[in-house]
Design an enzyme around this catalytic site. Structure first.
Site, PDB file in Angstrom:
ATOM      1  N   ARG A  97       2.579  -6.412   9.132  1.00  9.01           N
ATOM      2  CA  ARG A  97       1.835  -5.281   9.700  1.00  9.01           C
ATOM      3  C   ARG A  97       2.380  -4.860  11.059  1.00  9.01           C
ATOM      4  NH1 ARG A  97      -3.886  -7.607   7.513  1.00  9.01           N
ATOM      5  NH2 ARG A  97      -4.064  -6.347   5.615  1.00  9.01           N
ATOM      6  N   ASN A 142      -1.943   0.121   6.852  1.00  6.47           N
ATOM      7  CA  ASN A 142      -1.455  -1.165   7.383  1.00  6.47           C
ATOM      8  C   ASN A 142      -0.534  -1.894   6.398  1.00  6.47           C
ATOM      9  OD1 ASN A 142      -3.454  -1.965   5.631  1.00  6.47           O
ATOM     10  ND2 ASN A 142      -4.542  -3.248   7.089  1.00  6.47           N
ATOM     11  N   HIS A 200      -2.125  -5.539   1.639  1.00  8.61           N
ATOM     12  CA  HIS A 200      -3.428  -6.190   1.496  1.00  8.61           C
ATOM     13  C   HIS A 200      -3.173  -7.596   0.979  1.00  8.61           C
ATOM     14  CE1 HIS A 200      -7.538  -7.066   0.163  1.00  8.61           C
ATOM     15  NE2 HIS A 200      -6.971  -7.546  -0.927  1.00  8.61           N
ATOM     16  N   GLU A 230      -9.380 -10.880  -7.543  1.00 11.12           N
ATOM     17  CA  GLU A 230      -8.424  -9.780  -7.337  1.00 11.12           C
ATOM     18  C   GLU A 230      -7.231  -9.891  -8.293  1.00 11.12           C
ATOM     19  OE1 GLU A 230      -7.569  -9.619  -3.131  1.00 11.12           O
ATOM     20  OE2 GLU A 230      -9.589  -8.932  -2.649  1.00 11.12           O
ATOM     21  N   THR A 270      -5.348  -7.275  10.700  1.00 11.89           N
ATOM     22  CA  THR A 270      -5.645  -6.045   9.946  1.00 11.89           C
ATOM     23  C   THR A 270      -5.146  -4.802  10.679  1.00 11.89           C
ATOM     24  OG1 THR A 270      -7.636  -7.120   9.137  1.00 11.89           O
ATOM     25  CG2 THR A 270      -7.527  -4.751   8.848  1.00 11.89           C
ATOM     26  N   TYR A 281     -12.386  -2.427  -4.023  1.00 13.13           N
ATOM     27  CA  TYR A 281     -12.836  -2.659  -2.645  1.00 13.13           C
ATOM     28  C   TYR A 281     -14.363  -2.699  -2.513  1.00 13.13           C
ATOM     29  CZ  TYR A 281      -8.414  -2.212   0.050  1.00 13.13           C
ATOM     30  OH  TYR A 281      -7.184  -2.411   0.636  1.00 13.13           O
ATOM     31  N   LYS A 294       0.831  -1.221   0.000  1.00 12.14           N
ATOM     32  CA  LYS A 294       0.000   0.000   0.000  1.00 12.14           C
ATOM     33  C   LYS A 294       0.866   1.271   0.000  1.00 12.14           C
ATOM     34  CE  LYS A 294      -3.966  -2.152   2.326  1.00 12.14           C
ATOM     35  NZ  LYS A 294      -4.987  -1.964   3.373  1.00 12.14           N
TER      36      LYS A 294
HETATM   37  P1  CMP Z   1      -7.349  -4.657   3.721  1.00 14.98           P
HETATM   38  O1  CMP Z   1      -6.862  -6.027   4.033  1.00 14.98           O
HETATM   39  O2  CMP Z   1      -6.730  -3.950   2.578  1.00 14.98           O
HETATM   40  O3  CMP Z   1      -8.933  -4.698   3.481  1.00 14.98           O
HETATM   41  C1  CMP Z   1      -9.764  -3.582   3.708  1.00 14.98           C
HETATM   42  C2  CMP Z   1      -9.077  -2.497   4.464  1.00 14.98           C
HETATM   43  O4  CMP Z   1      -9.921  -1.582   5.123  1.00 14.98           O
HETATM   44  C3  CMP Z   1      -8.237  -3.082   5.575  1.00 14.98           C
HETATM   45  O5  CMP Z   1      -7.126  -3.744   5.031  1.00 14.98           O
HETATM   46  C4  CMP Z   1      -7.922  -1.832   6.410  1.00 14.98           C
HETATM   47  O6  CMP Z   1      -6.747  -1.169   5.975  1.00 14.98           O
HETATM   48  C5  CMP Z   1      -9.114  -0.927   6.109  1.00 14.98           C
HETATM   49  N1  CMP Z   1      -9.939  -0.646   7.289  1.00 14.98           N
HETATM   50  C6  CMP Z   1     -10.169   0.570   7.804  1.00 14.98           C
HETATM   51  N2  CMP Z   1     -10.949   0.507   8.889  1.00 14.98           N
HETATM   52  C7  CMP Z   1     -11.244  -0.801   9.068  1.00 14.98           C
HETATM   53  C8  CMP Z   1     -12.022  -1.517  10.021  1.00 14.98           C
HETATM   54  N3  CMP Z   1     -12.678  -0.901  11.028  1.00 14.98           N
HETATM   55  N4  CMP Z   1     -12.085  -2.861   9.903  1.00 14.98           N
HETATM   56  C9  CMP Z   1     -11.447  -3.511   8.875  1.00 14.98           C
HETATM   57  N5  CMP Z   1     -10.704  -2.879   7.944  1.00 14.98           N
HETATM   58  C10 CMP Z   1     -10.594  -1.537   8.041  1.00 14.98           C
END
Ligand code: CMP
Length: 136
Positions: A105, A115, A118, A129, A94, A52, A12
């Site tokens: 992470r 973070n 992905h 994807e 996450t 997304y 990211k």
């Molecule tokens: P990712 O694995 O890219 O998938 C969706 C992304 O939403 C996640 O990583 C986080 O970076 C982001 N995100 C932001 N807020 C939240 C939340 N409350 N719960 C889960 N994902 C979140």
């Protein structure tokens, strides 16, 4: 029995900006995930929204799409035994606050939004994807 899979990984904007591409790629390689394809791209907010769209009902959706389109990212096809679950283990939770020691992470994540990486969460999404970024 062997279970060779492919999964999509994204480095990211927060990690690209901090020059962490090679460090993160090395973690995949050390953990027996081969990088079958990789490209650095900068997507639009509309493309991020499409990528997304499973999260479109979530309160964080708009910020998430703005963030993923805020700077260059690296998209990769990772391949290996149980690649989908192995990649998720290597990434960690996450929210970096909850991630295990030595996960990507935990090492590099700044916040739940920033973070660093992905990874696809299922076989169905991995295929979708990978096609999203690599199907011509
Ligand atoms: P990712 O694995 O890219 O998938 C969706 C992304 O939403 C996640 O990583 C986080 O970076 C982001 N995100 C932001 N807020 C939240 C939340 N409350 N719960 C889960 N994902 C979140």
């Amino acid at each position: 029995m062997s279970n060779k899979e492919q999964t999509l990984s994204i480095i990211k904007p927060d990690a690209v900006e901090r020059d962490l591409i090679e460090e993160i790629k090395n973690i995949f390689i050390q953990n027996k995930l081969a990088i079958k394809d990789s490209k650095k791209i900068h997507i639009s907010k509309d493309e991020a929204a499409d990528f997304y769209k499973v999260h479109q009902s979530k309160p964080f959706y708009n910020d998430l799409c703005s963030y993923l389109s805020s700077g260059p990212i690296v998209v990769m096809i990772l391949e290996g035994e149980n690649a989908i679950s192995l990649n998720r283990k290597i990434m960690g939770a996450t929210d970096p606050k909850n991630a295990d020691e030595n996960t990507i992470r935990k090492l590099y994540g700044i916040s739940i939004d920033k973070n660093s990486v992905h990874g696809s969460d299922s076989q169905t999404n991995a295929k979708k994807e990978i096609d999203f970024f690599f199907k011509n």
